[in-house]
Design a protein around this motif. Sequence first.
Motif, PDB file in Angstrom:
ATOM      1  N   GLN A  33      76.080  21.843 127.522  1.00  0.00           N
ATOM      2  CA  GLN A  33      75.308  21.405 128.686  1.00  0.00           C
ATOM      3  C   GLN A  33      75.860  21.993 129.977  1.00  0.00           C
ATOM      4  N   SER A  34      77.022  22.612 129.902  1.00  0.00           N
ATOM      5  CA  SER A  34      77.648  23.249 131.058  1.00  0.00           C
ATOM      6  C   SER A  34      77.577  24.762 130.895  1.00  0.00           C
ATOM      7  N   PRO A  35      76.736  25.440 131.687  1.00  0.00           N
ATOM      8  CA  PRO A  35      76.671  26.905 131.562  1.00  0.00           C
ATOM      9  C   PRO A  35      78.032  27.577 131.740  1.00  0.00           C
ATOM     10  N   ARG A  36      78.859  27.037 132.639  1.00  0.00           N
ATOM     11  CA  ARG A  36      80.185  27.616 132.868  1.00  0.00           C
ATOM     12  C   ARG A  36      81.061  27.482 131.621  1.00  0.00           C
ATOM     13  N   LEU A  38      80.080  26.969 128.492  1.00  0.00           N
ATOM     14  CA  LEU A  38      79.517  27.779 127.414  1.00  0.00           C
ATOM     15  C   LEU A  38      79.924  29.243 127.577  1.00  0.00           C
ATOM     16  N   ARG A  39      79.813  29.755 128.777  1.00  0.00           N
ATOM     17  CA  ARG A  39      80.206  31.157 129.016  1.00  0.00           C
ATOM     18  C   ARG A  39      81.689  31.355 128.752  1.00  0.00           C
TER      19      ARG A  39
END
Length: 182
Positions: A33-36, A38-39
């Motif tokens: 849910q956190s793009p940061r 996940l990246r």
Amino acid sequence: MIFDEFTIKSLIRPVADFPKPGVVFRDITPLFQSPRALRMMIDSFIQRYVESDFTHIGALDARGFLLGPILAYELNKPLILFRKKGKLPSDLLEETYQTEYGDAVIEVQADSLCEGDSILLVDDLIATGGTLLAAVNLVKRMGASVYETAAIVDLPELGGSHRLQDIGIPTFTLTAFSLDDR
């Protein structure tokens, strides 16, 4: 993006008494849910494996399916699915194994790998190692080898990563939790 284990670890939510009393479930869904986050996770795996010489990526049912396709795409490798019993068509190999909660069966399509292939097995978490050890056995039955197992979380006190290493299978995880970590 620079890997930050604190960020990754802080987003993994402990859920007490799930799926049964006394178990602290490590919920990884906030990482996705956190793009940061996940990246950071994906970039960390990509950096580790971008120059590796394995031929395939194997994703384990079900949460390994969250990482496996992304890594297969980014690393330009074929993706092999290791599924719970009854979810795959065609000629299958199956392996029964013990989980923390009882017996289970994992299957793979029998023609997924050939002699000389090498696979990176990906799952969300290493606990007792039962699922990964079953996948290792299936890989060996197809004549292939396991390059390494990779996961987001290790629970070292449950012994799975040690069991894998004891049979010569390297493991890599982004973070670990002690049973005392709440």
